[in-house]
Design an enzyme around this catalytic site. Structure first.
Site, PDB file in Angstrom:
ATOM      1  N   ASP A   1       0.818  -1.212   0.000  1.00  0.00           N
ATOM      2  CA  ASP A   1       0.000   0.000   0.000  1.00  0.00           C
ATOM      3  C   ASP A   1       0.858   1.271   0.000  1.00  0.00           C
ATOM      4  OD1 ASP A   1      -2.127  -1.811   0.326  1.00  0.00           O
ATOM      5  OD2 ASP A   1      -1.990  -1.688   2.509  1.00  0.00           O
TER       6      ASP A   1
ATOM      7  N   GLU B   1     -11.163   1.098  -3.842  1.00  0.00           N
ATOM      8  CA  GLU B   1     -10.502   1.540  -2.620  1.00  0.00           C
ATOM      9  C   GLU B   1      -9.207   2.269  -2.983  1.00  0.00           C
ATOM     10  OE1 GLU B   1     -10.015  -2.147  -0.569  1.00  0.00           O
ATOM     11  OE2 GLU B   1      -8.714  -3.000  -2.097  1.00  0.00           O
TER      12      GLU B   1
END
Length: 490
Positions: free
Chosen positions: A15, A178
């Site tokens: 991420d 997302e």
């Protein structure tokens, strides 16, 4: 595009979020149940990265009391604005809402958190308009419970939402839209999101609109980045963030995995950080050439005293809660009262590794462990005058080798290496894990395990392997710890 074959930050560093301050680039990653939280890296070329610290490096910033495997700190966003660095994230196991910390220097110190009360969600992003208005966007849900990107105006100093969250974009139809990141580039606002989940269907999509709140039109080339269906080394690519160089060119960082072995393939190092150039076509960003190291990575790390390297973390607590200086020199590791086994170590970042530790187990039990989580681990444990190698796979705990007699001081070793032969199922795994002890006559193997049992596909969750010290009873004295890693041609 041609996907990169090598990560710029290897091992369990998922991420990624990147920003530029002056001529340097800074990058933050998820840390989940491990403390310190949110590792931070610095680079001058987007290829070579050095860890400079953590954004959440003390208990007043980070509570992991209720964080089990893959709980804790989810995807952060790192931004440089108005002379300060800003990092926003969620502690999934602590409380609803988001936490925001700031620093003048990305190496720290970072502030205590400002908590932002907001509807449940993950992956918050920060973006500022030209008039200074701050917008926070995150992955939330609509009235029907479907995952969508939502947004609100934010007072980042006071931590207050200034209006009700509004739906921003639902993506192009892939599951779990997302990881939103919002940028003003020219006269357009661009919204980059991840879709498809962080498994084989992972992808990056993009939309643009006239204002931070849209309306957003999807780009003509979506998904702009994905490895699904491709026979490439890197898989699961997604969760991208863009950064502009001083010369005006753009680059992208994103996560991916190295899935190895036979079908259906397994990844053991976790989700890693990759990078590529960005080219613009008719006003839309598209991935360009890979940005990657030119040679395989190598590492040697030794603990030479009580001060731990920045790479070290502990599960569910800070390392200082279980590790400290020993009276006789070296380190003392203590089991957690009422909680049992303690673990502290570093991420496995290379495909071939050799980790060796010398411990005195006169007053306890423990040793060396390679793990994805407590239920998926290989442990070489000393105690009560014996050493044994134990594999834990879900609810099964099996001794890999018969106990070996040993004195109170013993040297333990764990190795990971390419598969040496066909697995019992005739489907080759990603690697082999070899456990043993080091005697005056050399290395004595106690047992080995197919590496697929310590993979994310088997264990589940969002993390990767770590290797380090464990103590299940009493305390250990650690005289030395050495970890070496290299990559083979995957």
């Amino acid at each position: 595009m041609r996907l990169p074959e090598r990560p710029v930050i290897s091992g369990f560093h998922p991420d990624p979020s990147v920003c530029r301050a002056g001529d340097a680039y800074y990058l933050a990653c998820s840390s989940f149940e491990y403390a310190p939280g949110v590792p931070l890296f610095r680079s001058e070329d987007l290829v070579h990265w050095e860890q400079i610290g953590h954004a959440l490096d003390r208990p007043s910033q980070l509570s992991l009391d209720r964080a089990g495997p893959s709980g804790g700190i989810y995807a952060p966003t790192l931004r440089y604005h108005d002379g300060r660095c800003w990092m926003i994230t969620t502690n999934f196991s602590d409380r609803d809402g988001m936490l925001l910390v700031t620093a003048e220097d990305p190496a720290g110190p970072w502030s205590d958190p400002v908590w932002i009360d907001a509807p449940p969600g993950v992956d918050p992003d920060l973006a500022w308009d030209r008039d200074g208005t701050c917008h926070v966007s995150w992955s939330g849900t609509d009235d029907a419970g479907r995952t969508v990107v939502v947004q609100a105006t934010l007072d980042p100093v006071g931590g207050k939402l200034l209006d009700a969250p509004r739906q921003l974009w639902g993506g192009t139809g892939g599951k779990y839209p997302e990881a939103p990141h919002l940028y003003r580039i020219g006269e357009h606002w661009y919204l980059v999101v991840a879709e498809g989940g962080t498994e084989r269907g992972h992808a990056v999509t993009v939309a643009r609109g006239p204002s931070p709140s849209g309306p957003f039109e999807p780009g003509p080339h979506n998904p702009v980045l994905t490895a699904r269906g491709l026979g490439t080394t890197v898989q699961n690519t997604g969760h991208a963030d863009l950064v502009q160089r001083p010369d005006g060119s753009w680059a992208m960082v994103f996560l991916g995995v190295r899935a190895l072995g036979g079908t259906p393939h397994w990844h053991v190092l976790g989700r890693e950080t990759y990078a590529c150039e960005v080219v613009w076509e008719d006003g839309w960003p598209r991935p360009g050439d890979p940005i990657e190291p030119r040679s395989p990575a190598e590492l040697t790390e030794e603990l030479t005293g009580p001060d731990l390297p920045l790479s070290w973390v502990a599960a569910g607590r800070f390392p200082a809660e279980v590790l400290g200086p020993a009276e006789s020199g070296g380190l003392r590791m203590t089991a957690v009262e009422g909680d049992g086994r303690a673990f502290a170590g570093r991420r496995q970042q290379h495909l071939t590794t050799r980790t060796r530790v010398t411990v005195d187990a006169s007053h306890g039990a423990g040793g060396l462990e390679l793990r994805v989580d407590p239920r998926h681990a290989v442990t070489v444990e000393a105690g009560d005058g014996a050493v044994r190698a134990v594999a834990t796979i879900g609810g099964v705990r099996a001794v890999l080798g018969e106990p070996a007699e040993a004195g109170p001081v013993v040297t333990l070793e764990l190795r990971t290496a390419p598969p040496s032969g066909p697995a019992p199922s005739h489907v080759p795994g990603p690697d082999e894990i070899v456990a043993g002890v080091v005697t005056a006559d050399g290395f004595r193997e106690l047992g080995r395990l197919d590496g697929r049992y310590l993979s994310t596909e088997t264990a589940g969750g969002f993390t990767g392997r770590l290797v380090g010290l464990t103590c299940s009873r009493g305390h250990l004295t650690v005289a030395s710890f050495t970890h070496r890693g290299t990559d083979w041609a995957a």
